[in-house]
Design a protein around this motif. Structure first.
Motif, PDB file in Angstrom:
ATOM      1  N   VAL B 130      11.361 -68.303  35.556  1.00  0.00           N
ATOM      2  CA  VAL B 130      11.394 -69.168  34.704  1.00  0.00           C
ATOM      3  C   VAL B 130      11.571 -68.785  33.240  1.00  0.00           C
ATOM      4  O   VAL B 130      12.560 -69.350  32.630  1.00  0.00           O
ATOM      5  CB  VAL B 130       9.966 -69.892  34.746  1.00  0.00           C
ATOM      6  N   PRO B 131      10.844 -67.612  32.959  1.00  0.00           N
ATOM      7  CA  PRO B 131      11.405 -66.947  31.492  1.00  0.00           C
ATOM      8  C   PRO B 131      12.660 -66.452  31.467  1.00  0.00           C
ATOM      9  O   PRO B 131      13.106 -66.859  30.467  1.00  0.00           O
ATOM     10  CB  PRO B 131      10.103 -65.779  31.449  1.00  0.00           C
ATOM     11  N   ALA B 132      13.319 -65.988  32.571  1.00  0.00           N
ATOM     12  CA  ALA B 132      14.740 -65.412  32.603  1.00  0.00           C
ATOM     13  C   ALA B 132      15.772 -66.793  32.225  1.00  0.00           C
ATOM     14  O   ALA B 132      16.565 -66.805  31.522  1.00  0.00           O
ATOM     15  CB  ALA B 132      15.002 -64.954  33.857  1.00  0.00           C
ATOM     16  N   ALA B 133      15.291 -67.715  32.889  1.00  0.00           N
ATOM     17  CA  ALA B 133      16.177 -69.055  32.882  1.00  0.00           C
ATOM     18  C   ALA B 133      16.075 -69.625  31.338  1.00  0.00           C
ATOM     19  O   ALA B 133      17.160 -69.981  30.764  1.00  0.00           O
ATOM     20  CB  ALA B 133      15.720 -70.312  33.795  1.00  0.00           C
ATOM     21  N   ALA B 138      18.372 -70.095  26.032  1.00  0.00           N
ATOM     22  CA  ALA B 138      18.506 -69.950  24.384  1.00  0.00           C
ATOM     23  C   ALA B 138      19.414 -69.104  23.738  1.00  0.00           C
ATOM     24  O   ALA B 138      19.662 -69.276  22.962  1.00  0.00           O
ATOM     25  CB  ALA B 138      17.102 -69.461  24.223  1.00  0.00           C
ATOM     26  N   LEU B 139      19.596 -68.016  24.759  1.00  0.00           N
ATOM     27  CA  LEU B 139      20.724 -67.152  24.081  1.00  0.00           C
ATOM     28  C   LEU B 139      22.130 -67.906  24.016  1.00  0.00           C
ATOM     29  O   LEU B 139      23.204 -67.225  23.499  1.00  0.00           O
ATOM     30  CB  LEU B 139      20.651 -65.729  24.963  1.00  0.00           C
ATOM     31  N   SER B 159      23.449 -63.713  27.158  1.00  0.00           N
ATOM     32  CA  SER B 159      22.978 -64.718  28.177  1.00  0.00           C
ATOM     33  C   SER B 159      23.179 -64.193  29.720  1.00  0.00           C
ATOM     34  O   SER B 159      22.646 -64.698  30.553  1.00  0.00           O
ATOM     35  CB  SER B 159      23.321 -66.025  27.881  1.00  0.00           C
ATOM     36  N   MET B 160      24.221 -63.408  29.568  1.00  0.00           N
ATOM     37  CA  MET B 160      24.631 -63.112  31.057  1.00  0.00           C
ATOM     38  C   MET B 160      23.526 -62.080  31.666  1.00  0.00           C
ATOM     39  O   MET B 160      23.448 -62.008  32.836  1.00  0.00           O
ATOM     40  CB  MET B 160      25.956 -62.200  30.757  1.00  0.00           C
ATOM     41  N   ILE B 161      22.861 -61.307  30.887  1.00  0.00           N
ATOM     42  CA  ILE B 161      21.871 -60.496  31.307  1.00  0.00           C
ATOM     43  C   ILE B 161      20.724 -61.279  32.305  1.00  0.00           C
ATOM     44  O   ILE B 161      20.296 -60.888  33.347  1.00  0.00           O
ATOM     45  CB  ILE B 161      21.237 -59.860  30.023  1.00  0.00           C
ATOM     46  N   PRO B 162      19.927 -62.100  31.560  1.00  0.00           N
ATOM     47  CA  PRO B 162      19.026 -62.981  32.421  1.00  0.00           C
ATOM     48  C   PRO B 162      19.508 -63.594  33.470  1.00  0.00           C
ATOM     49  O   PRO B 162      19.000 -63.979  34.662  1.00  0.00           O
ATOM     50  CB  PRO B 162      18.379 -64.012  31.281  1.00  0.00           C
ATOM     51  N   PHE B 163      20.967 -64.157  33.228  1.00  0.00           N
ATOM     52  CA  PHE B 163      21.526 -64.823  34.451  1.00  0.00           C
ATOM     53  C   PHE B 163      21.685 -63.994  35.724  1.00  0.00           C
ATOM     54  O   PHE B 163      21.329 -64.228  36.676  1.00  0.00           O
ATOM     55  CB  PHE B 163      23.122 -65.200  33.888  1.00  0.00           C
ATOM     56  N   TYR B 168      19.875 -61.858  40.864  1.00  0.00           N
ATOM     57  CA  TYR B 168      19.249 -60.726  41.633  1.00  0.00           C
ATOM     58  C   TYR B 168      17.921 -60.970  42.454  1.00  0.00           C
ATOM     59  O   TYR B 168      17.708 -60.661  43.451  1.00  0.00           O
ATOM     60  CB  TYR B 168      18.905 -59.397  40.641  1.00  0.00           C
ATOM     61  N   VAL B 169      17.036 -61.855  41.609  1.00  0.00           N
ATOM     62  CA  VAL B 169      15.687 -62.265  42.394  1.00  0.00           C
ATOM     63  C   VAL B 169      16.092 -63.197  43.345  1.00  0.00           C
ATOM     64  O   VAL B 169      15.532 -63.043  44.429  1.00  0.00           O
ATOM     65  CB  VAL B 169      14.844 -62.918  41.031  1.00  0.00           C
TER      66      VAL B 169
END
Lengths: 272, 272
Positions: B130-133, B138-139, B159-163, B168-169
């Motif tokens: 959820v925080p990653a999304a 937001a980025l 924004s690609m980093i959290p994506f 990965y998860v």
């Protein structure tokens, strides 16, 4: 009090934040409405009040949204434009007070209702919190609509009195009752008070900005963002935490109900 | 960012696709609301979230639809016409971000909820996804509203980093849990991840088009179609697959329930 003009970016930002609040409140209300049967009847009062609070907030933000749109005209042709104050329209900040006058007392009712206290204690707390909340909002309004910093300051001081009294009731008088709550929810309930305090703090800050001569478009946009985030936190997020508390307590108090629901069996087990 | 002008055909195409999204989301939500009692309580959380997601999407597409209509004027008298940018209006692409900010985290909640994992594992996964999304969306926004390709590129990269972390998860950490799911749904659940990946891929592509100097009416119309199809797939179709998984699992875990439901006896038999 609204700025002379807004850039396309500033206008869209306020526009999107106001819309975000509408969506958040509306669909939190829908979510809770669907989930109402999933807690014990004794906690449905708290969630019903939460649904009403989110609904009232959604209604007022629809009005604020339209009021904002009508208050500006743009020279934009498709792309970027400058938004200037529209003739014959004004942004009605008063809507927020009408909203708070109804919702702030109900937010306190939610909190007390989910505690499921003894009837006498419950009504004693409500008779202190609800009138204080109404007084707090009502006393803020005359200052909000006044351009005279003197008047603004006086009513700010007056509305701080019931505000501090509410904090006293929540953080001093309520503490004993919280210790009697199931271990699984004591923490959440205690945090709810800080959530209220933290989100309510935005309002006096925004209220004081004009007195601190913080003005201009950026300050105004920042204030609208602040109000929006605070309203989402204090109503929607707050309601979802209340629902979680109600659900955990429902499982803890009625293992048969927890068994039937079994939403994530492990969840029920952990929280019983 | 919207084209100087659209032909009647281009305008109608965007108009019809935006309307198609509204109908798809609204009535998927209605369908799931009616079907909610037809799965075991433990899976209703997932479907309730799905209903809310489709509702939020319908709300935002209603706004996007109106924003699009207001952004163009036509010289058409009855028949074919050319649509040019309307004065005093701009097409607000930001709505999409407000929508994604709320719905993308909830789409991940749906997927985790329907797995009905042990509580500890579930909250561990949600605290990562959820925080990653939220961060991912937001980025993206600052880049989206910027006309500077440099700024656009920087926020795209951020924004690609959290994506990538979410992928990965989902594709590494979640795989073990999927193997524990009933045989009848393992495949569908695994495919859901590809559905998300496939439909989400549309967004970065549309995001990059302006940087690749792909512009003009056709590119813009294509982008609107792409967004629309992606939102239908990632929300409505996705929700219906989640519902099917929930129903199959409900039948598999409670034969008595399957017996009572028995609409599609063969279906129930096949899945028990």
């Amino acid at each position: 009090m609204i700025p002379e003009s807004l850039t396309q970016g500033q206008f869209d930002t306020v526009y999107n934040f106001l819309s975000l609040v509408i969506a958040s409140q509306l669909f939190t209300a829908l979510f809770l409405l669907i989930c109402l049967p999933r807690i014990l009847p004794r906690y449905r009062q708290a969630i019903t009040v939460a649904i009403v609070v989110c609904g009232i907030a959604a209604y007022h933000y629809l009005r604020i949204f339209d009021s904002f749109k009508d208050a500006f005209v743009t020279d934009a042709v498709g792309g970027d434009g400058i938004y200037t104050q529209a003739a014959g329209a004004s942004f009605n900040e008063g809507y927020r007070y009408v909203d708070w006058l109804l919702t702030v007392p109900l937010l306190l009712v939610e909190l007390i209702a989910v505690l499921a206290l003894a009837r006498a204690l419950q009504s004693k707390l409500l008779w202190r919190l609800v009138p204080a909340a109404v007084l707090m909002i009502a006393l803020g309004y005359p200052g909000e609509i006044s351009d005279d910093n003197m008047v603004r300051g006086i009513f700010f001081g007056l509305s701080m009195i019931p505000f501090l009294y509410i904090l006293y009731v929540l953080f001093v008088q309520l503490t004993a009752s919280l210790d009697l709550q199931p271990a699984g929810v004591r923490r959440s309930l205690s945090n709810l008070r800080w959530l209220l305090l933290g989100s309510w703090a935005v309002y006096p800050i925004a209220y004081l900005l004009p007195m601190l001569n913080v003005s201009g478009a950026d300050a105004w946009v920042g204030m609208q963002i602040g109000y929006s985030v605070a309203d989402i936190t204090a109503k929607a997020v707050y309601a979802l935490i209340i629902y979680r508390v109600a659900r955990i307590k429902s499982f803890a108090e009625d293992p048969a109900f927890a068994e039937r629901e079994m939403s994530h069996g492990a969840f029920a087990r952990e929280t019983v």
